[in-house]
Design an enzyme around this catalytic site. Sequence first.
Site, PDB file in Angstrom:
ATOM      1  CG  HIS A   1       6.875  12.449 -25.342  1.00 27.25           C
ATOM      2  ND1 HIS A   1       5.449  12.318 -25.484  1.00 27.25           N
ATOM      3  CD2 HIS A   1       7.043  13.595 -24.190  1.00 27.25           C
ATOM      4  CE1 HIS A   1       4.941  13.316 -24.736  1.00 27.25           C
ATOM      5  NE2 HIS A   1       5.815  14.014 -24.002  1.00 27.25           N
TER       6      HIS A   1
ATOM      7  CG  HIS B   1       1.633  17.003 -24.265  1.00 27.96           C
ATOM      8  ND1 HIS B   1       2.277  18.063 -24.353  1.00 27.96           N
ATOM      9  CD2 HIS B   1       2.532  16.084 -23.783  1.00 27.96           C
ATOM     10  CE1 HIS B   1       3.389  17.976 -23.712  1.00 27.96           C
ATOM     11  NE2 HIS B   1       3.434  16.569 -23.368  1.00 27.96           N
TER      12      HIS B   1
ATOM     13  CG  ASN C   1      -2.423  17.722 -20.803  1.00 29.68           C
ATOM     14  OD1 ASN C   1      -1.280  17.357 -20.358  1.00 29.68           O
ATOM     15  ND2 ASN C   1      -3.637  17.897 -20.179  1.00 29.68           N
TER      16      ASN C   1
ATOM     17  CD  GLU D   1       6.977  17.775 -22.164  1.00 33.11           C
ATOM     18  OE1 GLU D   1       6.346  18.791 -21.748  1.00 33.11           O
ATOM     19  OE2 GLU D   1       6.455  16.624 -22.607  1.00 33.11           O
TER      20      GLU D   1
ATOM     21  NE  ARG E   1       0.060  17.267 -13.367  1.00 30.50           N
ATOM     22  CZ  ARG E   1       0.816  16.463 -12.532  1.00 30.50           C
ATOM     23  NH1 ARG E   1       0.050  16.531 -11.195  1.00 30.50           N
ATOM     24  NH2 ARG E   1       1.620  16.080 -12.883  1.00 30.50           N
TER      25      ARG E   1
ATOM     26  CG  HIS F   1       0.082  12.526 -26.616  1.00 24.88           C
ATOM     27  ND1 HIS F   1      -0.770  12.929 -25.487  1.00 24.88           N
ATOM     28  CD2 HIS F   1       1.275  12.193 -26.295  1.00 24.88           C
ATOM     29  CE1 HIS F   1      -0.070  12.827 -24.256  1.00 24.88           C
ATOM     30  NE2 HIS F   1       1.488  12.758 -24.867  1.00 24.88           N
TER      31      HIS F   1
ATOM     32  CE  LYS G   1      -0.602  13.948 -14.911  1.00 27.84           C
ATOM     33  NZ  LYS G   1      -0.664  14.642 -16.351  1.00 27.84           N
TER      34      LYS G   1
ATOM     35  CD  GLU H   1      -3.925  16.385 -16.545  1.00 28.95           C
ATOM     36  OE1 GLU H   1      -2.442  16.101 -16.347  1.00 28.95           O
ATOM     37  OE2 GLU H   1      -4.434  15.962 -17.663  1.00 28.95           O
TER      38      GLU H   1
ATOM     39  CE  LYS I   1       5.011  17.878 -14.079  1.00 25.35           C
ATOM     40  NZ  LYS I   1       5.532  16.981 -14.855  1.00 25.35           N
TER      41      LYS I   1
ATOM     42  NE  ARG J   1      -4.202  -1.982   2.194  1.00 27.99           N
ATOM     43  CZ  ARG J   1      -4.181  -2.584   2.847  1.00 27.99           C
ATOM     44  NH1 ARG J   1      -3.366  -2.614   3.880  1.00 27.99           N
ATOM     45  NH2 ARG J   1      -5.080  -3.835   2.670  1.00 27.99           N
TER      46      ARG J   1
HETATM   47  N1  GLY Z   1       3.463  15.767 -17.982  1.00 25.90           N
HETATM   48  C1  GLY Z   1       2.371  16.635 -17.645  1.00 25.90           C
HETATM   49  C2  GLY Z   1       1.887  16.198 -16.333  1.00 25.90           C
HETATM   50  O1  GLY Z   1       2.773  15.938 -15.626  1.00 25.90           O
HETATM   51  O2  GLY Z   1       0.952  16.808 -15.938  1.00 25.90           O
END
Ligand code: GLY
Length: 352
Positions: free
Chosen positions: A253, A234, A231, A173, A227, A238, A131, A223, A213, A109
């Site tokens: 990427h 992207h 994107n 980025e 946040r 993508h 993330k 997000e 960031k 956990r």
């Molecule tokens: N890579 C975008 C984010 O971390 O929200």
Amino acid sequence: MIDKTVVMSRDVCAELDKAVAEAAPDKVFVLYDDVTERLCSPLLASSRALAGAVRIGIGSTDTHKDLNTLSSVWTALQKGGASRHSLLVNVGGGMVSDLGGFAASTFKRGIPYINVPTTLLSMVDASVGGKTAINFGGLKNEVGVFASPIRVIVDMEFLRSLDMPNLLSGYAEMIKHGLISTPDYWAALMRFDLGTADVSELHDLVAESIDIKARIVAQDPKEKGIRKALNAGHTAGHAFEAFALASGHPMLHGYAVARGLVAELYLSHSLKGFPSDIMQQTIAYIREHYGRFTYTCDDYDTLYGLMLHDKKNTGGEVNFSLLSNIGCLELNTIVSRRDIFAMLDFYRDTMD
Ligand code: GLY
């Protein structure tokens, strides 16, 4: 740094030893992929905290960011006697921190983890913001959790073994961070020449990128709103990345993001009044450094379909994070098929 868990280091071993001592784990595990084990572990050789650590090795590249690899990390933690008070140190790019972060935050956990990013892309993006994920069912980052590392240690020395395409991939980025933050930071990025500079000169630009960031993530960790600014570039990016992969010519990427920024700056300009001169200057930089990638008008439906299936969309409409100026966000902008086709025309006219 805005995010107090991030340390810009000039002595990664000392910083890591300090972070591990503060965490006081009962056992330390260190995760490498086969490339970072070879190229990056020598820089960690004098870390006392890692001297007795259990090494876990996984394959490099996104193809290994899957359930099998995740399971192998859980197994190594279990067989190595990890308890809830053990610590995992992830040494690598975004694939290692995403998968290692997910393994740590689900094992028993959740056990604490530290990220030591070794690529520019993971320094300015994947390693910060909490993330974690693996790919699943043919979809990227399909299963994961939000779970922050207890420390991120960023040291430019790791970038010495990184090739120029991977440096440029991370730099894309940073250009995105420039566009969503301030004219000064954007201009500093446009002036910087990765080709001639020593990687140590990236230090301040990287620190600024991480702060940009971190400021956004602090306001919206899950997000739900702001946040989504991260994107930018992207949605188209993508689609380009998936299209290139399906055509048998995979694209890094960041290259997809850079090209996605070109396409989406057109939408920002035509739909939201983004200044033409800033758009043109950014496009010129990307055209000069990232080279050529194109498609024909026969591919528009495929690219549109890929954008439609982007997991950020809801209700069968394509959603973009656009800008009316540097730092002025126009989130959740629904764009019509006709305007997306115009964007694809613009990209080809500009980049071909
Ligand atoms: N890579 C975008 C984010 O971390 O929200």
